[in-house]
Design a protein around this motif. Structure first.
Motif, PDB file in Angstrom:
ATOM      1  N   SER A  89      36.364  34.382  35.297  1.00  0.00           N
ATOM      2  CA  SER A  89      36.838  35.232  33.989  1.00  0.00           C
ATOM      3  C   SER A  89      37.963  34.711  33.357  1.00  0.00           C
ATOM      4  CB  SER A  89      36.802  36.763  34.578  1.00  0.00           C
ATOM      5  OG  SER A  89      37.727  36.783  35.869  1.00  0.00           O
ATOM      6  N   ASP A  90      38.781  33.916  34.146  1.00  0.00           N
ATOM      7  CA  ASP A  90      40.017  33.330  33.441  1.00  0.00           C
ATOM      8  C   ASP A  90      39.488  32.874  32.075  1.00  0.00           C
ATOM      9  OD1 ASP A  90      41.655  33.758  35.587  1.00  0.00           O
ATOM     10  OD2 ASP A  90      41.724  31.701  36.613  1.00  0.00           O
ATOM     11  N   PHE A 114      48.350  40.852  37.602  1.00  0.00           N
ATOM     12  CA  PHE A 114      47.769  39.431  38.032  1.00  0.00           C
ATOM     13  C   PHE A 114      48.403  38.394  37.490  1.00  0.00           C
ATOM     14  CE2 PHE A 114      43.964  36.358  37.396  1.00  0.00           C
ATOM     15  CZ  PHE A 114      44.140  35.700  38.711  1.00  0.00           C
ATOM     16  N   ASN A 161      44.767  43.493  41.374  1.00  0.00           N
ATOM     17  CA  ASN A 161      45.236  42.647  42.288  1.00  0.00           C
ATOM     18  C   ASN A 161      46.708  42.382  41.906  1.00  0.00           C
ATOM     19  OD1 ASN A 161      45.583  40.506  44.027  1.00  0.00           O
ATOM     20  ND2 ASN A 161      44.524  38.999  42.500  1.00  0.00           N
ATOM     21  N   ASP A 188      40.280  44.050  32.998  1.00  0.00           N
ATOM     22  CA  ASP A 188      39.845  42.970  33.992  1.00  0.00           C
ATOM     23  C   ASP A 188      39.288  43.606  35.326  1.00  0.00           C
ATOM     24  OD1 ASP A 188      39.858  41.095  36.136  1.00  0.00           O
ATOM     25  OD2 ASP A 188      41.647  40.245  35.472  1.00  0.00           O
ATOM     26  N   TYR A 191      37.414  42.995  40.412  1.00  0.00           N
ATOM     27  CA  TYR A 191      37.232  43.866  41.611  1.00  0.00           C
ATOM     28  C   TYR A 191      36.175  44.992  41.499  1.00  0.00           C
ATOM     29  CZ  TYR A 191      40.623  40.646  43.462  1.00  0.00           C
ATOM     30  OH  TYR A 191      41.156  39.347  43.549  1.00  0.00           O
ATOM     31  N   THR A 216      33.729  38.956  36.866  1.00  0.00           N
ATOM     32  CA  THR A 216      33.481  37.742  37.712  1.00  0.00           C
ATOM     33  C   THR A 216      32.488  37.390  38.657  1.00  0.00           C
ATOM     34  OG1 THR A 216      34.958  36.046  38.809  1.00  0.00           O
ATOM     35  CG2 THR A 216      35.289  38.176  39.606  1.00  0.00           C
ATOM     36  N   SER A 218      33.138  35.581  41.006  1.00  0.00           N
ATOM     37  CA  SER A 218      33.915  34.955  42.266  1.00  0.00           C
ATOM     38  C   SER A 218      34.293  35.848  43.158  1.00  0.00           C
ATOM     39  CB  SER A 218      35.563  34.403  41.496  1.00  0.00           C
ATOM     40  OG  SER A 218      35.326  33.510  40.369  1.00  0.00           O
ATOM     41  N   LYS A 219      34.057  37.216  43.165  1.00  0.00           N
ATOM     42  CA  LYS A 219      34.593  37.811  44.198  1.00  0.00           C
ATOM     43  C   LYS A 219      33.478  38.434  45.035  1.00  0.00           C
ATOM     44  CE  LYS A 219      38.618  37.174  42.882  1.00  0.00           C
ATOM     45  NZ  LYS A 219      39.640  36.243  43.704  1.00  0.00           N
ATOM     46  N   ARG A 227      32.899  28.925  39.605  1.00  0.00           N
ATOM     47  CA  ARG A 227      33.586  29.179  38.549  1.00  0.00           C
ATOM     48  C   ARG A 227      32.707  29.830  37.426  1.00  0.00           C
ATOM     49  NH1 ARG A 227      36.920  30.809  39.460  1.00  0.00           N
ATOM     50  NH2 ARG A 227      38.096  30.531  37.556  1.00  0.00           N
TER      51      ARG A 227
HETATM   52  C1  LIG Z   1      42.549  40.523  38.752  1.00  0.00           C
HETATM   53  C2  LIG Z   1      41.983  39.234  38.773  1.00  0.00           C
HETATM   54  N1  LIG Z   1      41.137  38.863  37.457  1.00  0.00           N
HETATM   55  C3  LIG Z   1      40.801  37.585  37.425  1.00  0.00           C
HETATM   56  C4  LIG Z   1      40.777  36.678  38.302  1.00  0.00           C
HETATM   57  C5  LIG Z   1      40.058  35.280  38.237  1.00  0.00           C
HETATM   58  O1  LIG Z   1      38.802  35.117  38.508  1.00  0.00           O
HETATM   59  P1  LIG Z   1      37.743  34.019  38.114  1.00  0.00           P
HETATM   60  O2  LIG Z   1      37.696  33.355  39.457  1.00  0.00           O
HETATM   61  O3  LIG Z   1      36.728  34.756  37.705  1.00  0.00           O
HETATM   62  O4  LIG Z   1      38.428  33.061  37.114  1.00  0.00           O
HETATM   63  C6  LIG Z   1      41.379  37.123  39.830  1.00  0.00           C
HETATM   64  C7  LIG Z   1      40.976  36.065  40.585  1.00  0.00           C
HETATM   65  O5  LIG Z   1      41.573  36.112  41.526  1.00  0.00           O
HETATM   66  C8  LIG Z   1      41.894  38.127  39.887  1.00  0.00           C
HETATM   67  O6  LIG Z   1      42.242  38.855  41.166  1.00  0.00           O
END
Ligand SMILES: Cc1ncc(COP(=O)(O)O)c(C=O)c1O
Length: 364
Positions: A89-90, A114, A161, A188, A191, A216, A218-219, A227
């Motif tokens: 998502s970055d 974040f 976060n 965002d 989570y 994302t 990723s979680k 990624r």
């Molecule tokens: C609040 C928040 N946004 C975005 C991300 C980024 O996630 P991604 O791995 O999808 O780039 C994270 C990752 O730790 C996060 O904690």
């Protein structure tokens, strides 16, 4: 003397992102609870799809991500034409900043937001403006008070976060309604899946053309190493982002794994249920040991210690026992440690060690 190349404005303001460490010198079997990773890993179906896709590596990947967007659209009941997929998502957050902010513009983030948000703002030459939170919760009034005619983007993680706290839909609706329509409000939802029944803000995207939701793999999907992320927005914003996006940003294996992971919602449900049980147990047990935390809506707990010295000492104690948690002094929370919810054995271990640490302090 030659001056050499000069980076664009803002870039030298960037403080390098610090990721959760994963090794400890001299320790073999470390328990890593520093990066909010899914301890159960991804869906087996995602791994199988990735392996199958590896037979096609001589082919360029899809540029429009149609199959993945269709899967996301079906599962979340969203229009696939209004979805964009990125390298985590970055990448979506970066595309938003590139598209809508630049030198002279302001990007609002909140006190404990974040740490990528200021990096992303500086990266496009914009000025990050930090507004206060209320008791580690995003404060809508503080955001609105921070808006000027230069504001272009507001970044909020919900749930957040590193605090783990959440803002309710009523407050978010109030924010979206009060923001000038030319300001992009980014919700965002990295989570979001940890909250049963939460749409991550998708309904607000449908109501307000300036609201964007990011998500994302990723979680909860356990695919941080691969990624992949995605965003949902108005057709106009998606069109803008697609013009900037590298057409081959996602590889064949990323796309295949993400599609299979999205279609395996049983895995997501199992992970959410296990996470909720273990998180509640961990928060409750730490509180009994004299280490409170705010109610978390994520896969981590922000443990609060008496002061920074106690948090540091506890961190050192955990490290000496092979457990890595996340220091969050850089977030302005030096008296806290962020502890990812691991599997049951890891949760028991970290709670036991913190109990020993607090007990030793009490025995003094
Ligand atoms: C609040 C928040 N946004 C975005 C991300 C980024 O996630 P991604 O791995 O999808 O780039 C994270 C990752 O730790 C996060 O904690």
């Amino acid at each position: 003397m030659s001056q050499g190349p000069t980076p664009q404005p803002g870039i030298m303001e960037i403080e390098l992102y610090v990721s959760g460490s994963s090794t400890l010198e001299g320790k073999d079997n470390v328990i890593k609870l520093s990066s909010n990773e899914n301890p159960w890993g991804p869906s087996q179906k995602a791994v199988e799809a990735l392996n199958r896709a590896s037979h096609d590596l001589h082919r360029y990947p899809s540029t429009d991500h149609a199959a993945l967007r269709r899967a996301i659209g079906e599962v979340h009941e969203l229009d696939p034409a209004r979805i964009i997929c990125g390298v985590g998502s970055d990448e979506i957050l970066i595309l938003l900043a590139q598209a809508y902010a630049g030198p002279g513009d302001e990007v609002i983030l909140t006190e404990y937001g974040f740490s990528m948000y200021p990096i992303i703002a500086h990266g496009v030459g914009a000025t990050p403006v930090t507004v206060p939170e209320r008791e580690r919760v995003v404060d809508v009034d503080a955001i609105l008070a921070g808006v000027t005619e230069r504001t272009r983007i507001v970044f909020i993680a919900n749930p957040a976060n590193p605090t783990g706290t959440m803002v309710g839909k009523k407050e978010l609706t109030r924010l979206a309604s009060a923001l000038p329509p030319e300001v992009v409000l980014v919700l965002d939802g990295a989570y979001a899946e940890f909250v049963d029944g939460f749409d991550g803000g998708a309904s607000l995207v449908d109501r307000f053309p300036n609201v964007v939701m990011t998500r994302t793999f990723s979680k909860i999907y356990g695919l941080g190493g691969l990624r992949i992320g995605w965003g949902y927005a108005s057709a106009e914003i998606i069109d803008v982002l697609n013009r900037l996006r590298n057409p081959f940003n996602l590889s064949t294996v990323q796309l295949a794994a993400a599609e299979a992971a999205m279609r395996d919602q049983d895995h997501v449900r199992r992970c959410r249920d296990d996470n909720t049980k273990l998180r509640n147990w961990l928060a409750h047990t730490l509180a009994e040991h004299g280490v409170p935390s705010d109610t978390s809506s994520t896969n981590f707990v922000l443990a609060r210690f008496a002061d920074a010295d106690e948090a540091d000492a506890c961190d050192a104690h955990l490290k000496s026992e092979g457990v890595i948690v996340r220091r969050v002094a850089g977030y302005g929370l030096p008296h806290c440690l962020r502890i990812t919810v691991g599997d049951e054995a890891s949760c028991r271990r970290v709670a036991y060690l913190i109990g020993l640490f607090k007990g030793a302090l009490a025995d003094g």
